[in-house]
Design a protein around this motif. Structure first.
Motif, mmCIF file in Angstrom:
data_model
loop_
_atom_site.group_PDB
_atom_site.id
_atom_site.type_symbol
_atom_site.label_atom_id
_atom_site.label_comp_id
_atom_site.label_asym_id
_atom_site.label_seq_id
_atom_site.Cartn_x
_atom_site.Cartn_y
_atom_site.Cartn_z
ATOM 1 N N TRP A 53 0.856 -1.178 0.000
ATOM 2 C CA TRP A 53 0.000 0.000 0.000
ATOM 3 C C TRP A 53 0.889 1.223 0.000
ATOM 4 O O TRP A 53 1.875 1.286 0.730
ATOM 5 N N LYS A 54 0.533 2.229 -0.795
ATOM 6 C CA LYS A 54 1.362 3.432 -0.836
ATOM 7 C C LYS A 54 0.545 4.636 -1.286
ATOM 8 O O LYS A 54 -0.477 4.503 -1.943
ATOM 9 N N VAL A 55 1.044 5.790 -0.909
ATOM 10 C CA VAL A 55 0.482 7.061 -1.346
ATOM 11 C C VAL A 55 1.485 7.659 -2.313
ATOM 12 O O VAL A 55 2.674 7.754 -2.001
ATOM 13 N N GLY A 56 1.015 8.044 -3.502
ATOM 14 C CA GLY A 56 1.913 8.565 -4.520
ATOM 15 C C GLY A 56 2.710 7.452 -5.166
ATOM 16 O O GLY A 56 2.310 6.298 -5.183
ATOM 17 N N GLY A 57 3.841 7.808 -5.692
ATOM 18 C CA GLY A 57 4.723 6.819 -6.314
ATOM 19 C C GLY A 57 4.346 6.508 -7.748
ATOM 20 O O GLY A 57 3.695 7.302 -8.431
ATOM 21 N N VAL A 80 -0.887 8.998 -9.878
ATOM 22 C CA VAL A 80 -1.305 8.033 -8.866
ATOM 23 C C VAL A 80 -1.451 8.739 -7.518
ATOM 24 O O VAL A 80 -0.517 9.364 -7.035
ATOM 25 N N LEU A 81 -2.634 8.651 -6.940
ATOM 26 C CA LEU A 81 -2.858 9.171 -5.588
ATOM 27 C C LEU A 81 -2.477 8.107 -4.570
ATOM 28 O O LEU A 81 -1.759 8.369 -3.620
ATOM 29 N N MET A 82 -2.959 6.883 -4.798
ATOM 30 C CA MET A 82 -2.634 5.797 -3.874
ATOM 31 C C MET A 82 -2.775 4.448 -4.554
ATOM 32 O O MET A 82 -3.430 4.322 -5.578
ATOM 33 N N PHE A 130 -6.024 7.010 -9.600
ATOM 34 C CA PHE A 130 -5.407 8.149 -10.280
ATOM 35 C C PHE A 130 -6.284 9.381 -10.084
ATOM 36 O O PHE A 130 -7.516 9.280 -10.125
ATOM 37 N N VAL A 131 -5.647 10.543 -9.899
ATOM 38 C CA VAL A 131 -6.373 11.804 -9.745
ATOM 39 C C VAL A 131 -5.790 12.843 -10.695
ATOM 40 O O VAL A 131 -4.653 12.730 -11.144
ATOM 41 N N CYS A 132 -6.582 13.868 -10.952
ATOM 42 C CA CYS A 132 -6.138 14.980 -11.788
ATOM 43 C C CYS A 132 -5.343 15.951 -10.909
ATOM 44 O O CYS A 132 -5.888 16.481 -9.941
ATOM 45 N N PRO A 133 -4.062 16.200 -11.222
ATOM 46 C CA PRO A 133 -3.280 17.124 -10.405
ATOM 47 C C PRO A 133 -3.702 18.585 -10.567
ATOM 48 O O PRO A 133 -3.454 19.401 -9.689
ATOM 49 N N ALA A 134 -4.375 18.900 -11.673
ATOM 50 C CA ALA A 134 -4.816 20.277 -11.905
ATOM 51 C C ALA A 134 -6.070 20.600 -11.084
ATOM 52 O O ALA A 134 -6.199 21.703 -10.554
#
Length: 145
Positions: A53-57, A80-82, A130-134
């Motif tokens: 399990w991870k956040v980011g990466g 990737v958010l998590m 996955f999330v939108c960074p904007a």
């Protein structure tokens, strides 16, 4: 008990240029020999894509090839958010990604590998969000690898 660890990982070899992949393969030969590993898989098993399990990466591309994931609203490349993973340690990862041991940790009954959470994604996969960074409010993408 949650015991986060800060680590550094690198993109999957499939996200790298052919030239960089070849350089990494040549660099990996002596390191892989020390670990009794295949030089072709050393980079992915020891340096990129930490399991668990991870956040980011970076996402792992075991069951699918990498491809762009643009935001459906604005076209920005999703990040990737998590990652929620079945296993905390890959079978072929040597000791590189071994989580710090803690009381009660170990293989979850009935599962192969290190599965302290007992959560199973598919038949032992990872679920990436996955999330939108904007714009974080834009629709998310889920991907199982």
């Amino acid at each position: 008990m949650l015991e986060p660890e800060q680590i550094t990982e690198y993109p999957d070899h499939l996200e790298l240029s052919e030239e960089l992949r070849e350089q990494l393969k040549q660099w990996s030969v002596p390191q892989a020999a020390e670990e009794d590993m295949d030089p072709d898989t050393y980079y992915d098993c020891v340096l990129s894509n930490a399991p668990g399990w991870k956040v980011g990466g970076w996402p792992a591309w075991d069951s699918t090839d990498p491809r762009p994931h643009p935001c459906s609203e604005c076209g920005t490349g999703m990040e990737v958010l998590m990652t929620v993973a079945t296993f905390e340690k890959g079978d072929d990862a040597g000791n590189s990604w071994s989580p710090h041991p803690h009381p009660g940790a170990g293989p979850y009954p009935g599962h192969r590998g290190y599965n302290a959470t007992g959560v199973q994604i598919g038949s032992g996969y990872r679920q990436h969000l996955f999330v939108c960074p904007a714009e974080p409010e834009h629709p998310h993408i889920e991907l199982m690898t």
